[in-house]
Design a protein around this motif. Structure first.
Motif, mmCIF file in Angstrom:
data_model
loop_
_atom_site.group_PDB
_atom_site.id
_atom_site.type_symbol
_atom_site.label_atom_id
_atom_site.label_comp_id
_atom_site.label_asym_id
_atom_site.label_seq_id
_atom_site.Cartn_x
_atom_site.Cartn_y
_atom_site.Cartn_z
ATOM 1 N N SER A 150 -1.817 -2.472 -4.588
ATOM 2 C CA SER A 150 -2.877 -1.589 -3.618
ATOM 3 C C SER A 150 -2.589 -0.222 -3.542
ATOM 4 O O SER A 150 -3.369 0.779 -2.808
ATOM 5 N N SER A 151 -1.368 0.189 -3.704
ATOM 6 C CA SER A 151 -0.984 1.507 -3.631
ATOM 7 C C SER A 151 -1.671 2.327 -4.318
ATOM 8 O O SER A 151 -1.873 2.484 -5.368
ATOM 9 N N THR A 194 0.743 -1.133 -0.089
ATOM 10 C CA THR A 194 0.109 0.071 -0.042
ATOM 11 C C THR A 194 0.803 1.258 0.089
ATOM 12 O O THR A 194 0.305 2.187 -0.233
#
Length: 269
Positions: free
Chosen positions: A228-229, A201
């Motif tokens: 998911s970043s 993330t």
């Protein structure tokens, strides 16, 4: 442009060329905060390919830890005696040192070094302020990779992947051969990493060469689909091949990564 390996294929590399680097932070240059950067080379390479980048970061006041991965920087045969787990452990050790001595830590890596930075981000979570990747590898379109689990028991090595550099005369001083037991372990590590990409993330800056003869477009697809970043940017290098840290786009990488590091570490203060 790949240039021929210089020297005997089994000759050890010069220790002075492949030496790791450890530099303390100079907070007077970074707004009073101590910022550490883990700098990681790739498979069959060594710190020589990353030294100009590491030195640029150190000159900006960042603490730098640039380890030599086990099995690298000696003879290519030594690489078949270690595994992905050994490299992950080395990177974690460098991270732990930086985290203990600094206010924030960023990891940067080339090729497999980029994959190890991704592995670190998946495992450490917000312990990292961000990661910067140059032609990282987490996947491949090559069909022969599927044969590695068997082939590694029959053939010790194949021709090397070093010196995929567009800039004339540049030499990364990598191994002349690709050891297959080590390669099989690396690709197994990539498979596990791809499953864990959604765990990442932290901010990611990703440089990808438009023409790369080592890493193909499958990694870009995997990162774009899996990370998911929310802070993720992919930038294309138009004038470099795989070892872009020693190629024509190196000054751009150094400058833009420094801007990224300054931004993501300031956001954590």
């Amino acid at each position: 442009m790949r240039i021929p390996f210089r020297g005997a294929p089994d000759a050890p590399l010069d220790p002075a060329l492949v030496a790791p680097m450890s530099v303390s932070a100079r907070p007077e240059l970074t707004g009073g905060r101590r910022v550490g950067v883990l700098v990681q080379h790739g498979f069959t390479g060594n710190p020589f390919s990353m030294r100009p980048w590491a030195e640029d970061l150190a000159a900006r006041g960042y603490a730098v830890e640039m380890p030599l991965l086990p099995g690298h920087g000696t003879r290519w045969q030594d690489l078949n005696r270690v595994t992905w787990a050994d490299w992950v452990a080395t990177v974690e050790g460098a991270y732990d040192k930086l985290a203990a001595e600094n206010d924030a830590v960023v990891a940067v890596g080339l090729s497999m070094g980029g994959a190890l930075c991704l592995r670190l981000a998946a495992d450490k979570g917000d312990g990292l302020a961000g990661i910067c990747l140059v032609n990282p590898a987490v996947d491949t379109l090559r069909k022969d990779v599927k044969a590695l689990p068997v082939l590694k028991h029959v053939v010790p090595a194949m021709p090397g992947i070093a010196n995929d550099i567009k800039k004339p005369g540049a030499d990364e001083h990598g191994y002349p051969m690709t050891p297959l037991k080590a390669a099989a372990s690396m690709f197994a590590g990539y498979a596990e990493l791809r499953r864990d990409l959604p765990r990442i993330t932290v901010p990611v800056l990703y440089f990808r060469s438009a023409e790369d003869h080592v890493v193909d477009i499958s990694t870009s697809r995997a990162l774009n689909a899996g990370l998911s970043s929310k802070d993720f940017e992919e930038r294309v290098l138009e004038d470099s091949y795989h070892v872009a840290t020693l190629d024509n786009d190196a000054p751009r990488i150094f400058s833009e990564s420094a801007d990224f590091i300054a931004r993501v570490t300031a956001e954590r203060s």
